[in-house]
Design an enzyme around this catalytic site. Structure first.
Site, short mmCIF file in Angstrom:
data_model
loop_
_atom_site.label_atom_id
_atom_site.label_comp_id
_atom_site.label_asym_id
_atom_site.label_seq_id
_atom_site.Cartn_x
_atom_site.Cartn_y
_atom_site.Cartn_z
N VAL A 156 0.81 -1.19 0.07
CA VAL A 156 -0.06 0.09 0.07
C VAL A 156 0.79 1.29 -0.02
O VAL A 156 2.03 1.26 0.97
CB VAL A 156 -0.92 0.11 1.45
CG1 VAL A 156 -1.60 1.37 1.33
CG2 VAL A 156 -2.06 -1.05 1.21
N SER A 157 0.68 2.13 -0.98
CA SER A 157 1.49 3.34 -0.88
C SER A 157 0.67 4.61 -0.35
O SER A 157 -0.58 4.11 -0.13
CB SER A 157 1.96 3.96 -2.16
OG SER A 157 0.80 4.17 -3.10
N THR A 158 1.21 5.74 0.19
CA THR A 158 0.57 6.61 0.95
C THR A 158 -0.65 7.12 0.31
O THR A 158 -1.56 7.25 0.90
CB THR A 158 1.35 7.69 1.32
OG1 THR A 158 2.60 7.83 0.25
CG2 THR A 158 2.23 7.57 2.66
N ASP A 160 -2.49 5.68 -1.64
CA ASP A 160 -3.52 4.72 -2.06
C ASP A 160 -4.67 4.63 -0.68
O ASP A 160 -5.50 3.95 -0.80
CB ASP A 160 -3.14 3.16 -2.23
CG ASP A 160 -2.26 3.23 -3.48
OD1 ASP A 160 -2.33 4.02 -4.52
OD2 ASP A 160 -1.36 2.41 -3.53
#
Ligand code: ZN
Length: 566
Positions: free
Chosen positions: A30-32, A34
């Site tokens: 999970v990227s920030t 998202d």
């Protein structure tokens, strides 16, 4: 299902134990940006990948390992979980690599190609839940590449929008963001900073105290705290805070945007200063004019004169720590005695001049340590250790040139190679039987397949052991380099060397030196330089006995200090 989070890694032992038992690896990230999108949560990614592994391939939950990328990695190509997943696949764990969507793997098109090809090259299939790709179908590969390009484009667009947008705003003289600046508040309707009248009054008064009442920044800090004026950060007014505030260029009305920027270093976000040509000037209402600031700086400078100044001539710069609180020790304090002027190592928590309610805040109390004595004793001790590098490295050498361990590993390899030969012979027999028509193809497959699988596992184990042996070789080489380095150092210190050169050598070996009130010091080696991760040599709590292990832990007790300074 085994779940590896963040930096968690499987040890070689674990890997060897799991070979043949793992069918699928799941990768989740999970990227920030998202985070808001619920469909992307780590839990749902793993759940959907796991369900696919079970329903489509008939795997058991126990045959799956899930790897979760640590947060805040952004789109850094150097991702610990992805790297470890590739490593595990290489070692033979997993036939399927399952990911929700290609953009979880990466949003970089080139990286997508590199990573995918590497996985396919190991004979492992990539299974995306929300995307289908077949490396043998050119049309499918074209779609896959297009998807990668789109992801990369989207990422770039988001990035440019935010960064370029902020700079465009700043260039127009508008505020993209306004960090708290004492004396101002930000009007969210006009998007402009305005005076905070109360704080403005304090600032103006601080300036008057310095320029007209001839008070020092220390006296100003004390006076403000006595009156119960709130400090910019927390309860304590520090002399250094007062000095820094008064010198702040922002108060002349020239506010610079972009003085620092956030960069990713090894995946971690860090604020670094930028070059002056990147700054953007935005005018704000001034507290005082430029000439006044010049006066302030002059006055602060002249107050500073005659006071003890930090010296650069000390050996344990950035290394000396306070034995009472663990804080850093600087060398600034001097005292004049009949026999001369002495410098002292002094805890920064002790020397910081902070005030609450007009009273000095003391967070660390105790003695200072005379620089000349500490440096002398430490250097003599260090040279003694360095002159006998064999003693110094003894336990390290024992550990790394563990011939017995190497022999065992080599024996294991030859044993495995023998097994491989036997398997090959067995397979060859079936080939002959098949060739003679004695068994059918289906029978041949049935008989030879488990053998082939067994072969795969053995080959993997050999690979792992060989990499262990290679690592051992590296340590051996490193050890030789280190010995050479130390011996050239020993030769060199027979001649006079400068304090900078001394510090350079210390940097290589010493992590920190803690000074204690009862006049002893404790040294921590940079053991990481000396040890590889598997052969941690316990320099600090060594039970080896002998002079060395004692002497490094507790240096000669330093007696007869000069008088204590306040
Ligand atoms: Zn301290």
């Amino acid at each position: 299902m085994l779940i590896l989070k963040g930096d968690q890694k499987l040890s070689t032992d674990n890997i060897m134990h799991l070979i043949g038992k793992i069918n699928a690896l799941i990768y989740a990230r999970v990227s920030t940006t998202d985070q808001a999108n619920k469909g992307f949560s780590i839990e749902s990614q793993i759940e959907r990948c796991k369900n696919r592994a079970i329903s489509k391939f008939g795997y058991k939950e126990s045959e799956i390992i899930a790897l979760i990328e640590p947060g805040g990695m952004g789109d850094d190509p150097n991702r610990p979980a992805l790297n470890h997943a590739l490593y595990l696949l290489e070692k033979g764990l997993g036939k399927k690599f399952i990911v929700l969507h290609p953009d979880r793997l990466t949003r970089d098109n080139t990286l997508q190609g590199v990573v995918s090809r590497r996985i396919w090259g190991m004979g492992v299939d990539i299974e995306f839940i929300e995307f289908e790709v077949n490396p043998h179908d050119p049309e499918s590969m074209l779609m896959y590449n297009i998807q990668g390009s789109i992801a990369q484009y989207n990422k770039a667009k988001i990035h440019a929008n935010s960064k370029r947008g902020r700079f465009a705003k700043a260039k127009k003289g508008e505020f993209p963001s306004f960090k708290r600046l004492y004396g101002y508040k930000f009007n969210t309707v006009t998007d402009l900073p305005e005076y905070n009248e109360e704080e403005k009054e304090i600032l103006i008064e601080m300036k008057d105290m310095l320029l007209n009442k001839k008070m020092s920044s220390n006296e100003i800090a004390k006076e403000l705290s006595r009156r119960g004026v709130a400090a910019p950060n927390g309860k304590t007014w520090y002399q250094a805070t007062v000095s820094r505030m008064l010198q702040n260029e922002d108060y002349t009305g020239d506010f610079y945007y972009g003085k620092s920027k956030v960069v990713q270093i090894n995946g971690k976000k860090k604020q670094v200063p930028t070059n002056q040509d990147e700054w953007i000037l935005i005018k704000i209402p001034p507290m005082w004019d430029k000439a006044t600031r010049e006066q302030i700086i002059e006055r602060l400078k002249s107050n500073f004169k005659g006071r003890s100044r930090a010296t650069k001539d000390y050996l344990l710069k950035n290394k000396a720590k306070c034995g009472r609180c663990g804080g850093a020790c600087g060398s600034g304090i001097t005292s004049k005695t009949k026999s001369g002027v002495y410098k002292y190592y002094s805890c920064r928590a002790k020397t910081a001049k902070g005030y609450q309610n007009g009273k000095k805040v003391v967070t660390c109390e105790g003695k200072n340590w005379r620089v000349d004595i500490v440096d002398d004793i430490f250097w003599n001790w260090f040279m003694k250790v360095m002159k006998n590098p064999e003693d110094f490295l003894e336990s390290f050498l024992e550990e790394t040139s563990d011939q017995k361990k190497i022999d065992e590993l080599k024996a294991r390899v030859s044993q495995l190679e023998k097994q491989l030969n036997e398997l090959d012979e067995e397979i060859a027999n079936y080939v002959i039987l098949f060739g003679k028509g004695k068994i059918k193809e289906s029978m041949f497959d049935q008989l030879s397949q488990p053998l082939e699988q067994n072969k795969d596992h053995i080959e993997n184990e050999i690979k792992i052991i060989n990499s262990q042996l290679a690592a051992n070789k590296q340590t051996e080489d490193k050890k030789q380099k280190l010995l050479k380095y130390i011996s050239s150092f020993s030769k060199m210190i027979k001649n006079e060397i400068t304090i900078e050169e001394k510090r350079h050598f210390l940097d290589f070996f010493i992590e920190k030196v803690t000074l204690f009130d009862d006049d002893h010091m404790e040294v921590v080696w940079k053991s990481k330089t000396l040890n590889n991760e598997n052969s941690h040599v316990d320099f600090l709590n060594g039970e080896q006995g002998g002079e060395f292990s004692n002497s490094h832990k507790r240096l000669n007790r330093i007696q007869a200090y000069g008088r204590q300074t306040a």
